[in-house]
Motif scaffolding. Structure first.
Motif, PDB file in Angstrom:
ATOM      1  N   ALA A   1       8.579  -8.974 -12.702  1.00 35.48           N
ATOM      2  CA  ALA A   1       8.593  -9.971 -12.680  1.00 35.48           C
ATOM      3  C   ALA A   1       7.519 -10.340 -12.707  1.00 35.48           C
ATOM      4  N   ILE A   2       6.565 -10.343 -13.640  1.00 32.36           N
ATOM      5  CA  ILE A   2       6.010 -10.520 -14.215  1.00 32.36           C
ATOM      6  C   ILE A   2       6.075 -11.440 -15.643  1.00 32.36           C
ATOM      7  N   LEU A   3       7.363 -10.998 -15.947  1.00 32.39           N
ATOM      8  CA  LEU A   3       8.089 -11.227 -16.973  1.00 32.39           C
ATOM      9  C   LEU A   3       8.013 -12.958 -17.136  1.00 32.39           C
ATOM     10  N   GLN A   4       7.949 -13.398 -15.541  1.00 33.34           N
ATOM     11  CA  GLN A   4       7.912 -14.861 -15.630  1.00 33.34           C
ATOM     12  C   GLN A   4       6.813 -15.534 -15.244  1.00 33.34           C
ATOM     13  N   LEU A   5       6.048 -14.811 -15.521  1.00 31.53           N
ATOM     14  CA  LEU A   5       4.473 -15.345 -16.321  1.00 31.53           C
ATOM     15  C   LEU A   5       3.785 -15.341 -17.867  1.00 31.53           C
TER      16      LEU A   5
ATOM     17  N   ARG B   1       0.646  -1.512  -0.267  1.00 35.03           N
ATOM     18  CA  ARG B   1      -0.330   0.357   0.430  1.00 35.03           C
ATOM     19  C   ARG B   1       1.213   1.240  -0.162  1.00 35.03           C
ATOM     20  N   ASN B   2       1.580   1.148  -1.089  1.00 32.01           N
ATOM     21  CA  ASN B   2       2.989   1.831  -1.045  1.00 32.01           C
ATOM     22  C   ASN B   2       2.533   2.657  -2.207  1.00 32.01           C
ATOM     23  N   GLY B   3       1.163   2.330  -3.270  1.00 35.32           N
ATOM     24  CA  GLY B   3       1.520   3.895  -4.432  1.00 35.32           C
ATOM     25  C   GLY B   3       1.727   2.590  -5.582  1.00 35.32           C
ATOM     26  N   THR B   4       3.030   1.596  -6.006  1.00 31.36           N
ATOM     27  CA  THR B   4       4.078   0.521  -6.471  1.00 31.36           C
ATOM     28  C   THR B   4       3.093  -0.496  -6.497  1.00 31.36           C
ATOM     29  N   CYS B   5       3.156  -0.847  -7.426  1.00 28.40           N
ATOM     30  CA  CYS B   5       3.532  -2.669  -8.423  1.00 28.40           C
ATOM     31  C   CYS B   5       4.751  -3.104  -7.610  1.00 28.40           C
ATOM     32  N   GLN B   6       5.290  -3.085  -6.426  1.00 29.75           N
ATOM     33  CA  GLN B   6       6.559  -3.164  -5.794  1.00 29.75           C
ATOM     34  C   GLN B   6       6.237  -4.762  -5.765  1.00 29.75           C
ATOM     35  N   VAL B   7       7.784  -5.986  -5.803  1.00 28.47           N
ATOM     36  CA  VAL B   7       7.110  -7.345  -5.456  1.00 28.47           C
ATOM     37  C   VAL B   7       8.673  -7.320  -4.261  1.00 28.47           C
ATOM     38  N   THR B   8       8.243  -8.114  -3.168  1.00 30.19           N
ATOM     39  CA  THR B   8       8.876  -7.861  -2.285  1.00 30.19           C
ATOM     40  C   THR B   8       9.133  -9.813  -1.817  1.00 30.19           C
ATOM     41  N   PRO B   9      10.159 -10.118  -1.360  1.00 28.46           N
ATOM     42  CA  PRO B   9       9.922 -11.374  -0.827  1.00 28.46           C
ATOM     43  C   PRO B   9       8.544 -12.028   0.227  1.00 28.46           C
ATOM     44  N   ASP B  10       8.052 -11.053   0.820  1.00 20.17           N
ATOM     45  CA  ASP B  10       6.950 -11.167   1.613  1.00 20.17           C
ATOM     46  C   ASP B  10       5.852 -10.936   1.188  1.00 20.17           C
ATOM     47  N   ASN B  11       5.627 -10.973  -0.704  1.00 18.41           N
ATOM     48  CA  ASN B  11       4.315 -11.213  -1.176  1.00 18.41           C
ATOM     49  C   ASN B  11       4.159 -11.853  -2.407  1.00 18.41           C
ATOM     50  N   GLN B  12       3.998 -12.714  -1.785  1.00 15.91           N
ATOM     51  CA  GLN B  12       3.166 -14.049  -2.198  1.00 15.91           C
ATOM     52  C   GLN B  12       2.607 -13.824  -3.657  1.00 15.91           C
TER      53      GLN B  12
ATOM     54  N   GLY C   1      -0.015 -11.562 -10.327  1.00 20.09           N
ATOM     55  CA  GLY C   1       0.758 -12.107 -11.245  1.00 20.09           C
ATOM     56  C   GLY C   1      -0.195 -13.226 -12.241  1.00 20.09           C
ATOM     57  N   LEU C   2      -0.482 -13.566 -11.007  1.00 21.85           N
ATOM     58  CA  LEU C   2      -1.424 -15.024 -11.672  1.00 21.85           C
ATOM     59  C   LEU C   2      -2.493 -14.426 -11.574  1.00 21.85           C
TER      60      LEU C   2
ATOM     61  N   MET D   1       2.710 -11.986  -6.475  1.00 15.70           N
ATOM     62  CA  MET D   1       3.415 -11.209  -7.195  1.00 15.70           C
ATOM     63  C   MET D   1       2.556  -9.731  -7.524  1.00 15.70           C
ATOM     64  N   HIS D   2       1.820  -9.099  -6.674  1.00 15.54           N
ATOM     65  CA  HIS D   2       1.145  -8.027  -6.982  1.00 15.54           C
ATOM     66  C   HIS D   2       1.392  -6.882  -8.231  1.00 15.54           C
ATOM     67  N   ALA D   3       2.177  -7.220  -9.446  1.00 17.15           N
ATOM     68  CA  ALA D   3       3.166  -7.019 -10.426  1.00 17.15           C
ATOM     69  C   ALA D   3       2.314  -5.988 -11.764  1.00 17.15           C
ATOM     70  N   VAL D   4       0.988  -6.486 -11.607  1.00 16.25           N
ATOM     71  CA  VAL D   4       0.830  -5.891 -12.756  1.00 16.25           C
ATOM     72  C   VAL D   4      -0.166  -4.302 -12.760  1.00 16.25           C
ATOM     73  N   CYS D   5       0.259  -3.451 -12.765  1.00 18.23           N
ATOM     74  CA  CYS D   5      -0.593  -2.076 -13.157  1.00 18.23           C
ATOM     75  C   CYS D   5      -1.879  -1.949 -14.037  1.00 18.23           C
ATOM     76  N   ILE D   6      -3.022  -2.461 -13.747  1.00 21.85           N
ATOM     77  CA  ILE D   6      -4.001  -2.529 -15.175  1.00 21.85           C
ATOM     78  C   ILE D   6      -5.098  -1.254 -14.670  1.00 21.85           C
ATOM     79  N   TYR D   7      -5.260  -1.443 -15.443  1.00 26.22           N
ATOM     80  CA  TYR D   7      -6.576  -0.378 -15.519  1.00 26.22           C
ATOM     81  C   TYR D   7      -7.931  -0.669 -15.316  1.00 26.22           C
ATOM     82  N   ALA D   8      -8.870  -0.119 -14.186  1.00 24.26           N
ATOM     83  CA  ALA D   8      -9.861  -1.380 -14.034  1.00 24.26           C
ATOM     84  C   ALA D   8     -11.081  -0.904 -15.025  1.00 24.26           C
ATOM     85  N   SER D   9     -11.323  -1.696 -15.804  1.00 28.48           N
ATOM     86  CA  SER D   9     -12.340  -1.627 -16.953  1.00 28.48           C
ATOM     87  C   SER D   9     -13.436  -2.025 -15.814  1.00 28.48           C
TER      88      SER D   9
END
Length: 128
Positions: free
Chosen positions: A111-115, A31-42, A88-89, A44-52
């Protein structure tokens, strides 16, 4: 199956500095405004989407209700037109299902490039 190795640097899929995704609502696993991936982010909330509206409905149908507020978690619910860091999933599944949302590629963590491959991400980008 080998364990996935996540890259924890704040770099987007283009190899540049990771830009903010949303400050209102405040998004990101931390909840810092970025899609940062950290070791505790299981997730992988990595993708910044436009929510239609369509994507939020698809997401709810597939078990990831992003639009319903959950005050107990300080979650206001995502509204159409807002940006949000998506798992990411969940994103990879939406791509597979043909329901992928548009993304902000400069705010999407590498990190999303892994998926999902870069060419697919570029096709979905609204900020290129």
């Amino acid at each position: 199956m080998p364990k996935t190795q996540f890259v924890f640097e704040e770099v987007n899929v283009l190899g540049e500095f990771l830009e903010p995704c949303s400050l209102d609502p405040l998004t990101g696993f931390k909840r810092n405004g970025t899609c940062q991936v950290t070791p505790d982010n299981q997730g992988m909330h990595a993708v910044c989407i436009y929510a239609s509206k369509e994507f939020l409905e698809y997401s709810k149908r597939t078990g990831n209700d992003l639009s319903t507020p959950m005050p107990q978690y300080n979650f206001p619910g995502v509204k159409p037109g807002q940006s949000w860091c998506l798992s990411g999933l969940r994103f990879a599944q939406a791509v597979k299902d043909g329901n992928a949302p548009q993304i902000f590629i400069h705010a999407t963590h590498q990190a999303i490039l892994q998926l999902v491959d870069l060419e697919t991400l570029k096709k979905l980008a609204i900020d290129l």
